[in-house]
Design a protein around this motif. Structure first.
Motif, PDB file in Angstrom:
ATOM      1  N   LYS A 137       5.114  -1.014   2.421  1.00  0.00           N
ATOM      2  CA  LYS A 137       4.985   0.225   1.655  1.00  0.00           C
ATOM      3  C   LYS A 137       5.426   0.002   0.217  1.00  0.00           C
ATOM      4  CE  LYS A 137       6.071   5.153   1.925  1.00  0.00           C
ATOM      5  NZ  LYS A 137       6.783   6.207   2.684  1.00  0.00           N
TER       6      LYS A 137
ATOM      7  N   SER B 271       0.847  -1.190   0.000  1.00  0.00           N
ATOM      8  CA  SER B 271       0.000   0.000   0.000  1.00  0.00           C
ATOM      9  C   SER B 271       0.885   1.243   0.000  1.00  0.00           C
ATOM     10  CB  SER B 271      -0.934   0.007   1.214  1.00  0.00           C
ATOM     11  OG  SER B 271      -0.206  -0.096   2.413  1.00  0.00           O
ATOM     12  N   PRO B 272       0.324   2.406  -0.345  1.00  0.00           N
ATOM     13  CA  PRO B 272       1.143   3.626  -0.396  1.00  0.00           C
ATOM     14  C   PRO B 272       1.834   3.941   0.927  1.00  0.00           C
ATOM     15  CG  PRO B 272      -0.932   3.981  -1.527  1.00  0.00           C
ATOM     16  CD  PRO B 272      -1.043   2.643  -0.848  1.00  0.00           C
ATOM     17  N   SER B 273       1.195   3.610   2.037  1.00  0.00           N
ATOM     18  CA  SER B 273       1.821   3.741   3.347  1.00  0.00           C
ATOM     19  C   SER B 273       1.498   2.493   4.158  1.00  0.00           C
ATOM     20  CB  SER B 273       1.318   4.989   4.078  1.00  0.00           C
ATOM     21  OG  SER B 273      -0.083   4.926   4.254  1.00  0.00           O
TER      22      SER B 273
END
Length: 779
Positions: free
Chosen positions: A778, A757-759
């Motif tokens: 990430k 995921s993006p973060s």
């Protein structure tokens, strides 16, 4: 014999032995297309190109996504709402047949409506084929072609045809550019000066072909707007580039003489939202002609692969022998387990068709995507809102093509203003509504027959697609953009719901369960009713989504409170009838056609998430019995929908059985409402006739078999069939919450996985039957 000679010999022998020398993601054939259903579909979201690979004559079907007949109209009957109390009274008195008659007389659209699906010459209009480009060849010999092959490479979105005549190898290569937005055809001969052919343009009606003053072949015309005949204008322009030989522009054709290599460039446009479309056509051609063909091809592949290469799928090692695709389909039905690559091909083909039939700033795919062949297309090739256009987009989120739903968002926003007029005219209601059909002109009125035309779930169902994009992306700016659309749809339902005196529930009235009918106690058939199950499910879902959105955006607290009150008075997501099935209507009516193609009352299972095996286990047996009675056969899109239902029930083998049914090859092009759906030789879905929703629905079905994320957690391999359990790997699938999934499995067990995921975030996942919480990596 050297390596080069061995390769040349293998190129000749392998097709004869039944082996493809190509990559796994390829449609491959050893004969020219005998009819349109065997051509190869190419597209760049705006232009469509379908070559048939003919030897002496090649016909290429051309399309442009905006080419519609018809025109904007106001077909609202502004006196309709005055009949609403009487219609509702008849329904309360169980006089459904009389209510349906009154609706037919006073509560449908004004005018011809969709023309009963034949609306090319009425204001509703139809999506139409742009035309045909024909290449007529002179090989200066009567010898027959040998070593014939043609293919479509999904990895590059490039098609090719190749054969040999009298020792000369002729090659053609085709693509619609994701670079300069033109279509390209490159023709070569292995010996100098052997290309001799003419190029012509035509369409079934309303066209003029001539040679342009700029050394071009031009076809122009104007479609029927349904009133004075002066509808949408279009232009197609073709130019030829040759390395040698001559290109003569005369007699409304291009004549190529004694050439070795020729590149044909095609540009087209309409005046739909572009009043300077002729200038746009010229600019596209001019830009394309300034670049080398190989550079154009390279840029096209690069841009296309930015989308296509996001997902890779492997379902194990298939048998080595690869038949031509048409033969492969028949072999798959007989012994599918030995060809684990064909499901991969079909899945990636669905992704390819999505990428090829829409793009940002343009229109969403209609009933035939971008590949019509008629002026009067089946059902006008419009946007059907009672399952079909929604199904066209179901696969996109999981298949990592999320942005391709945005054209549907734009179309939905565009129909809202007329939908507000329709809501007032028919229901004296707030907000906006769309019924069963729409088009590029913003039609939202009821259809021309009560039996199907007053289905009012269309607007709410569109909101499901828009909401799904938010769930997968977590894009707050997007949520703010679509919120007025969701709010307006909810306001409509909120203000038109009425109380059913028998149950106390708030329901729609009048309405229809999409296209289906039932029998009244006296044996009469009717379609019109109060509160069909799909309406109840869609309204419940929409109200919940608007409440969530309003809280996230800090808007409309009062509206949320009102929706929460009404939610408590809506019927439950599923009511079980005495015979153990989910009821389709508010009352336990007997179906006129128990195996009807629509299964609208299971909307809450898919695409909705109101019903899952986890949150409504008491309904699972009723759903299964509902599906058993409905049967597995049907139109191709209906089979795909049933495949999705079984996948949501975690029954991989039953979903796979339906997938095999979809892949049965048919040659039938007649309109069919019952059993017999499948695919044509080019893998396009056969309703029949051709409807692209079956392709997209089955693609979504495969995605649901691999991953599900709608129930509050991500489940890996939730519905795997025995045929795929041995080994496999997938990379790049998406889950709700903007998670990207990579995984490998062996003997039915996930042996490796990544949740990205993006973060880094905590996320619940279910792997090999174990539910646990992990932290994502990430990206």
């Amino acid at each position: 014999m050297n390596i080069k000679q061995i390769k040349a010999l293998l190129f000749i022998l392998l097709p004869l032995l039944g082996y493809s020398q190509s990559n796994p993601l390829e449609l491959w054939y050893t004969k020219p297309a005998a009819q349109w259903e065997e051509t190869l579909p190419l597209g760049n979201g705006r232009l469509g190109l379908m070559p048939d690979g003919g030897i002496a004559t090649e016909k290429l079907v051309l399309n442009e996504i905006t080419l519609w007949s018809g025109s904007p109209q106001d077909a609202n009957n502004y006196k309709a709402y005055s009949f609403l109390p009487q219609i509702r009274e008849l329904l309360l008195a169980n006089k459904n047949k009389e209510a349906q008659k009154l609706i037919d007389e006073n509560f449908i659209c004004k005018g011809a409506g969709s023309g009963s699906g034949n609306g090319a010459d009425v204001p509703f209009g139809a999506y139409q084929v742009l035309g045909d480009m024909t290449l007529n060849f002179d090989y200066k010999t009567k010898s027959k072609a040998q070593n014939y092959t043609r293919n479509l490479d999904l990895q590059t979105a490039v098609a090719a045809t190749q054969f040999t005549i009298d020792g000369v190898t002729y090659k053609r290569e085709y693509f619609t550019g994701f670079g300069d937005d033109a279509s390209f055809i490159r023709l070569t001969s292995s010996k100098k000066g052997k290309l001799n052919f003419t190029v012509q343009l035509r369409r079934p009606e309303r066209f003029k072909t001539e040679n342009g003053t700029d050394n071009s072949l031009v076809m122009t015309g104007q479609l029927n707007n349904g009133t004075d005949g002066k509808g949408m204008k279009y232009e197609v322009k073709v130019k030829a580039q040759t390395t040698d030989g001559n290109a003569v522009y005369a007699n409304s054709a291009i004549e190529i003489k004694n050439a070795t290599e020729v590149v044909l460039l095609i540009s087209a446009g309409t005046d739909y939202k572009d009043k300077n479309f002729e200038s746009s056509v010229d600019k596209i051609l001019e830009a394309a002609m300034q670049k080398k063909y190989q550079d154009q091809k390279k840029k096209h592949i690069e841009n296309y692969q930015k989308l296509f290469n996001r997902v890779t799928l492997n379902l194990g090692k298939p048998a080595q022998k690869t038949l031509p695709t048409n033969e492969r389909l028949d072999a798959f039905i007989k012994q599918s387990d030995s060809d684990t690559a064909l499901p991969v091909l079909f899945y990636q083909y669905g992704r390819y068709l999505s990428i090829s039939s829409t793009r940002l700033g343009l229109l969403p795919p209609n009933l035939q995507g971008l590949w019509a062949k008629d002026v009067q297309t089946p059902w006008n090739s419009d946007y059907h809102l009672d399952v079909n256009v929604q199904m066209n987009h179901w696969a996109l989120e999981t298949a990592n093509l999320s942005e391709l739903i945005l054209p549907l968002k734009d179309l939905t926003k565009a129909i809202v203003p007329n939908g507000e007029k329709t809501a007032k005219a028919y229901y004296n209601a707030d907000g906006w509504v769309a019924h069963v059909i729409t088009n590029v002109w913003g039609f939202t009125e009821p259809g021309e027959s009560a039996s199907w035309g007053i289905t009012k779930s269309g607007s709410g169902w569109l909101c499901n697609n828009l909401w799904s994009h938010y769930l997968y992306t977590n894009d707050q700016a997007y949520l703010a953009e679509i919120y007025p659309v969701l709010k307006g749809a909810a306001q409509f339902y909120k203000s038109m719901l009425v109380k059913d005196p028998e149950t106390g529930w708030l329901v729609t009235s009048p309405s229809v369960s999409p296209e289906n009918s039932f029998l009244l106690p006296n044996g009469d058939a009717s379609h019109v009713c109060m509160g069909p199950t799909i309406d109840n499910q869609i309204i419940r879902e929409l109200f919940n989504n608007v409440i969530i959105a309003s809280k996230k955006l800090g808007l409309d607290n009062d509206l949320s409170a009102e929706l929460e009150k009404q939610l408590k008075l809506l019927p439950p997501p599923g009511v079980v009838s005495p015979d153990g099935r989910i009821m389709e209507w508010l009352k336990d009516y007997k179906e006129e056609d128990p195996q009807h193609r629509h299964i609208s009352h299971l909307y809450g299972l898919y695409p909705g998430s109101l019903i899952t095996p986890e949150n409504k286990p008491e309904l699972v047996d009723a759903i299964k019995k509902t599906l058993e009675v409905r049967g597995d056969d049907g139109t191709s899109w209906s089979i795909a929908y049933k495949m999705l239902f079984w996948a949501r029930l975690k029954d991989g083998n039953r979903a796979y059985k339906l997938f095999k049914t979809i892949l049965r090859q048919t040659h039938d092009t007649n309109i069919n409402y019952g059993p017999g759906g499948g695919v044509y030789a080019n893998l396009l879905s056969a309703g029949p006739p051709f409807q692209i929703d079956g392709n997209f629905g089955a693609t979504a079905g495969i995605g649901e078999m691999l991953i599900q994320s709608h129930a509050g957690f991500i489940e890996l391999l939730p519905a795997m069939p025995d045929a795929w359990l041995k080994e496999g790997e997938v990379k790049g699938l998406k889950a709700e919450g903007n998670f990207t999934i990579n995984m490998k499995w062996k003997n039915g067990k996930v042996i490796q996985y990544e949740i990205l995921s993006p973060s880094s975030e905590k996320v619940k996942i279910k792997v090999n039957g174990e539910l646990k919480e992990i932290t994502s990596s990430k990206l």
